[in-house]
Structure formats: C-alpha cells, structure tokens
Scaffold this motif. Structure first.
Motif, mmCIF file in Angstrom:
data_model
loop_
_atom_site.group_PDB
_atom_site.id
_atom_site.type_symbol
_atom_site.label_atom_id
_atom_site.label_comp_id
_atom_site.label_asym_id
_atom_site.label_seq_id
_atom_site.Cartn_x
_atom_site.Cartn_y
_atom_site.Cartn_z
ATOM 1 N N HIS A 161 0.858 -1.182 0.000
ATOM 2 C CA HIS A 161 0.000 0.000 0.000
ATOM 3 C C HIS A 161 0.893 1.229 0.000
ATOM 4 N N VAL A 162 0.620 2.165 -0.888
ATOM 5 C CA VAL A 162 1.392 3.407 -0.978
ATOM 6 C C VAL A 162 0.404 4.564 -0.936
ATOM 7 N N LEU A 163 0.607 5.469 0.029
ATOM 8 C CA LEU A 163 -0.313 6.582 0.264
ATOM 9 C C LEU A 163 0.460 7.891 0.261
ATOM 10 N N GLY A 164 -0.008 8.863 -0.505
ATOM 11 C CA GLY A 164 0.610 10.184 -0.541
ATOM 12 C C GLY A 164 -0.312 11.213 0.079
ATOM 13 N N LEU A 165 0.176 11.924 1.102
ATOM 14 C CA LEU A 165 -0.613 12.934 1.808
ATOM 15 C C LEU A 165 0.062 14.289 1.670
ATOM 16 N N PHE A 205 -2.221 10.566 -3.793
ATOM 17 C CA PHE A 205 -2.324 9.323 -4.548
ATOM 18 C C PHE A 205 -2.504 8.170 -3.577
ATOM 19 N N TRP A 206 -3.073 7.095 -4.067
ATOM 20 C CA TRP A 206 -3.325 5.899 -3.261
ATOM 21 C C TRP A 206 -3.270 4.700 -4.195
ATOM 22 N N GLN A 207 -2.335 3.796 -3.935
ATOM 23 C CA GLN A 207 -2.154 2.633 -4.782
ATOM 24 C C GLN A 207 -2.011 1.378 -3.927
ATOM 25 N N VAL A 208 -2.676 0.312 -4.367
ATOM 26 C CA VAL A 208 -2.523 -1.012 -3.757
ATOM 27 C C VAL A 208 -2.102 -1.949 -4.876
ATOM 28 N N LEU A 209 -0.948 -2.567 -4.747
ATOM 29 C CA LEU A 209 -0.427 -3.459 -5.780
ATOM 30 C C LEU A 209 0.478 -4.486 -5.116
#
Length: 623
Positions: free
Chosen positions: A345-349, A360-364
């Motif tokens: 999980h990668v989250l940009g705040l 951005f929000w990515q789950v891979l």
C-alpha cells in the motif's frame, strides 16, 4: 480496498507487534507525575521530562486517549491532563501570577466523579479525595512549582508499583483500565453502520488528529472532517455525514500516526507530499512483509552517494544498481529476496490547511511494483548515464528546481510523478513543461534533465492513443537510449546540430563568459528557423580558425563531417516552431551529441587533438 480500511487492517498488525496503543488509549507526552498519599494529599511531584534543564518534552506514556477539544466547553481527559484542568491554573499572558481556569478544573472534577462513582479501588478513591479538597491557593505549597503550569500531569499512588517493582500510575491500575475500556467501547454516540467495517457501532463525531505530515499543523490535521454548514445534510452534523465507528476511527488514526513517526522506515517526503508505504502481513507473514517494506524503502528513499547510505542504515542495498533490471521478469523478486504476491500500500498525503489531501493511493503486489519500477527506470535509461544508480523520485524533482532550491519545485508534480510511476501511466505533461522552462531559463542541459525528457517521450510513444498526438512530432516514435545517427526526427537532429555548433565554438575560442548554449539554447529549441541560419554562418568562422592551426585541422574536418551528416537528414526548411514534445527530443539529441567523442581511428595524435566538447576525458555520470 479504501484508504481507511487498509489502515484499519494495518492497525491489527501493529497491535500484534505492540507498536501502537490499544483501542481507547494513546501515547502522550506526560511531563510530571503527581504522587498522592492515601488521604488524597499530594506528597511529591516526579519530573518526567526528557532533556536537560527541564526544556525537553515529557515522557511518552500510554494513557486513556485524548480527543480534539473545541467549543466553549472542551472535555477533560481521564486520569491525566494539563494543569489548566487538573489544577485549574496556567501561565498568564503577562507572565506574572498564574491565570485561573476554574471552569476547566470543575469540569475535570465532575467528569471523574461521574466515571468513578461506585469504585472501590484505593488508588481511584485517592484521586477523588484530592480533587474534592483541591483549591488553587494550595499551589504555593510544596510539592508544586511554576514548572507545572501548562504541562501535562498524571497521577500515582504513593508506594504503588507494578509486578516488576516499577512505580505505577493510576491509569495503569487494573480497576482503572477495566473502567475505561467499558466507557471507551460504549460512549454516548448514536449507533450506525460503519462505512469501514460494515458493523453497527457508535459513530465517531470527530476523527483523530494526524501528526507528522510535512507542512501540516504541528498539532495535527484531519484526514476526515466536516466543519461547515454546507456539509450538513438531513440534519446530520460532523462525523455523522460519513459514519465511521469510534473503534475504526481510532484504529486508522493510530496506524497512520505510527507510520508518520520519524524513524518508522515507512515514510519519506517527495516534494510537498509525504509518502507512506506498508505491506500486508496477513497472508505471507510478518517476515515477508518486512522484506517488502525494506525493498520499497530502498527504491523510494533519496539516492545517496555510492560509499554510504543517507538514511544511516547498514542493510544491504541490492536495488540501487542497474544489474537486476536485466533479469527475467519472473526472477526479479527472487533476486531481491521478496515474495512477489505480498500486497503493498502506498499513500501520498499533502497539507491542505487544517486538513489533509490524498495525492495518490495505490494497492499493488510487490511483483507488480517491481514491473512498474523496471518500466520507469528503463524509460530513464540514457547514454552516457545521467545517474550512477537508479534514481529515487525525489532525485528526479531536483531537475525542476530553480537554481537548485527545492522550495521552487512545483508542488503538484510530486504526487503526479509518483502516481505515474506506481500506475505505469503517462508522466504528467506539466513535468516536461517544467524541465523545458528550466532549460530555456539557462539551467544546464545536463543528464538528469535530458533523461526526464527522454522518459516522458518514451512513455508517450508507448502509450500513445490515436487522436492525442502532438502535431510537431510522431508520438509513436521511440527515443533512442544512446546516440542514433539514423534517427530522422527533425527535433532530435536539430539538438545534435546545436551541440556540434557549441563544441566547435568551444574548440575554436576556448571557454567564454557566454557560449552558444548560454545565449541561444532557448531560442534554438523553440524557434529553430530563426536561430540556426545565423549560428551556421558563425560556425564557418570557428571552423576556419580551427583549419588555420595545424594541431586542430583534423578536428575541424571531423566537425564538418558531423555537420554534413546531420544536415543531410534535415528538411530543406527548418521548423518555425517546436512544440514541448519536440523541445524534449531536442534536449535528448543535444545530450547525446554533446558527449560524443571523435572516433579513435581518426585521432592519429590524441595528445594534440582536443575533445570535441573541450573536455580532456569522458565526463563522469551525474549523481
């Protein structure tokens, strides 16, 4: 999976590792511990502050949770609070006598009398006796001192200790914990179906404050909040508009704050965006998740010099070299020691006043992440190399800074760049525009800027869709990694030609205060037809000067052959204007040609033949 659901699930992993406080509790900095005798009389005051001369923060203790305090009657905390609530005193604005806060002290006393009604625990009864007898006039007596004003205080029963023999605070006594856990689980909020868990539970009115996002308020900012009348619908106010249970709100807030703690190893800043990442340990276990997190940290943290790591760690760093990129797709994860099916999980705040924006929000999976990073770095490949190792996203943004100042980087591009890397989609066109602006403003046309142009163009060509073309170039045409003398693209050839003309000037006149590049790069890359005829006429004088010197005659012949070879591939009429994509190809062609060396068979006397670009040896790749 939504952001809140993923953070709530991550809380369970952190709780199993004892890295977060349990539900209903939070880690707070407690400055002083007030020691009470059995009759409620204060007998001592323990200084828990860290640091010298009493200037440090309090000691981090797990206490009953704090909440946001707003309005005219902010609520007190359970078994701890600052001096304005516990003692009814705080520092005055004038700096003289302590200011009185009688209403807050009464609220603290009434709150505890209500919650502790019927208790038989000796420690909790001691606190009730203290609160019922306390008056602000007693502050002048020992063990109190002005250092307590506006600092956080907790309570301890004199002589009380835990199983290990250490002094125990009242909030750690079993009776206090049992009482608080029942209160935290029930609360006084209406029940609703939680949007995160799907279960019916009391709904949080205010969501937790998130601390640690770069540029946001030090006191914390909200990821979920409703603060204006426009957000009131069907009579619902604040958190009732989007019902999230108090338990889920606490869990996602605790997980997010744990990721944002300095030294967590799962956060970094890219531009104005604070990027967080974590792996899912539910299927493949904790060890596999930690290996994936170490991999993500290695590829995203700022690129350091070859002899040391900027983050200070000594873990092996197999990612930051080009070798593994050439491995077969199926073997990359194994070569790096990670399980390819672990979810990441990668989250940009980013800060947005008192709130936070999700950039951005990515789950891979880890395998998909490696594939997209491989594509990203492959797009950045350039000869000669712009970096000695695969660059971190932050290193790419440095090419956009005016005069090397990071604060001048366009704030939105960090999130857009990360989204393009993680999704494999197009790079933002604004990124190319920003690079071109730096080049036209006189910034060096160096390897990193040329590599960025090449990456943007390469991905545009690969993902080109019919009808989205720039009319100045063929968008389906790729960009060469190294010098391609057969490349027919006009912008690429014009960039090569400009580099040859610049090198000829340097060879003939030496170093100048203002070279061809300094004076004409911006105009030549944007409006070639208006600049190149004049440059070509001037170059004839430079070549004539080289012909007159016996030591540089062969170099002059080489320059003439290069110019002739490039000109043969150009149209009879030069383009009047190049669009941004064409200017990007111009930069790549310029970089390739500028670092080209005279072929060895033609250099009969290397000692007497200066390099075409005026350097004595091939330049080192830029870090």
């Amino acid at each position: 999976m939504s952001v809140l659901a993923a953070l709530t699930a991550h809380y369970g992993r952190l709780e199993r590792r004892h890295d977060v406080a349990p539900f209903g509790y939070s880690s707070e900095a407690i400055a002083f511990g007030l020691v009470l005798a059995a009759d409620g009389e204060p007998v001592a005051c323990d200084d828990l502050r860290l640091g010298t001369r009493g200037q440090g923060r309090g000691q981090a203790l797990t206490v009953p949770r704090s909440t946001k305090r707003s309005g005219i009657r902010p609520p007190p905390f359970f078994l701890w609070d600052n001096s304005r609530y516990v003692l009814g005193l705080g520092r005055s604005a004038e700096g003289g006598e302590p200011a009185a806060y009688a209403a807050r002290a009464d609220a603290f006393r009434v709150w505890h009398e209500r919650l502790l009604a019927g208790t038989e625990d000796p420690g909790l009864l001691t606190l009730l006796r203290f609160l019922q007898r306390w008056t602000p006039e007693r502050f002048a007596e020992p063990p109190f001192s002005p250092a307590l004003l506006d600092r956080t205080l907790a309570f301890r029963l004199a002589g009380d200790s835990d199983a290990a023999g250490r002094p125990r605070f009242l909030h750690d006594r079993p009776a206090a914990r049992a009482l608080w856990e029942v209160h935290a689980a029930t609360g006084n909020r209406p029940d609703a179906v939680c949007l995160v868990t799907g279960r019916t539970a009391p709904v949080a009115r205010l969501h937790p404050a998130i601390k640690g996002v770069s540029g946001a308020r030090e006191t914390g900012a909200s990821l979920v909040s409703f603060h204006q009348a426009a957000f009131t619908s069907h009579g619902k106010r604040q958190g009732d508009n989007a019902p999230v249970s108090e338990a889920a709100a606490f869990q996602y807030g605790a997980a997010l704050n744990a990721l944002l703690v300095p030294g967590s190893g799962c956060r970094l800043r890219i531009g104005d965006t604070t990027t967080l990442f974590w792996a899912d340990a539910a299927v493949h276990g904790e060890a596999a998740a930690r290996r994936v997190e170490a991999l993500v940290a290695a590829v995203l943290l700022p690129t350091g010099p070859p002899d040391r790591r900027r983050d200070g760690s000594d873990r092996p760093d197999p990612v930051r070299n080009w070798a593994w990129l050439d491995a077969p797709s199926a073997g990359r994860a194994a070569a790096l020691g990670v399980e390819p099916e672990v979810r990441v999980h990668v989250l940009g705040l980013a800060p947005n006043g008192p709130r936070l924006s999700v950039r951005f929000w990515q789950v891979l999976t880890a395998g998909a992440l490696l594939e997209r990073l491989t594509a990203h770095w492959d797009d950045l490949r350039l000869e000669p190399p712009a970096w000695k190792r695969p660059p971190a996203p932050e290193a790419l943004l440095h090419a956009l800074a005016r005069q090397g100042r990071p604060e001048t980087i366009p704030p939105q591009l960090a999130g857009e760049l990360m989204r393009a890397i993680l999704t494999g989609d197009r790079y933002p066109r604004a990124l190319l525009t920003a690079v071109i602006q730096r080049l036209r403003a006189g910034e060096p046309a160096d390897g990193p800027r040329a590599a960025l142009c090449k990456a943007i163009l390469q991905r545009e060509a690969r993902l080109h869709r019919r009808g989205a073309a720039d009319p100045s170039i063929n968008p389906t045409q790729g960009v060469p990694v190294s010098l391609d003398r057969t490349e027919s693209d006009q912008a690429y050839r014009l960039g090569r030609l400009f580099a040859v003309l610049e090198n000829a000037q340097r060879a003939a006149l030496g170093q100048l205060n203002a070279s061809v590049r300094d004076r004409y790069y911006g105009a030549a890359s944007a409006t070639p037809a208006s600049v190149f005829p004049s440059l070509l006429r001037t170059t004839t004088h430079h070549l004539a000067a080289l012909h007159r010197d016996r030591r540089t005659r062969r170099l002059a012949v080489w320059f003439e052959r290069e110019i002739d070879e490039i000109m043969r591939g150009l149209d009879m009429s030069l383009p009047r204007q190049l669009q941004p994509l064409g200017q990007g190809r111009f930069a790549v062609g310029y970089h390739h040609q500028r670092h080209t060396r005279k072929p060895a068979p033609e250099a009969a006397d290397p000692a007497s033949q200066p390099n075409p670009d005026g350097a004595d040896a091939a330049p080192e790749p830029e870090e």
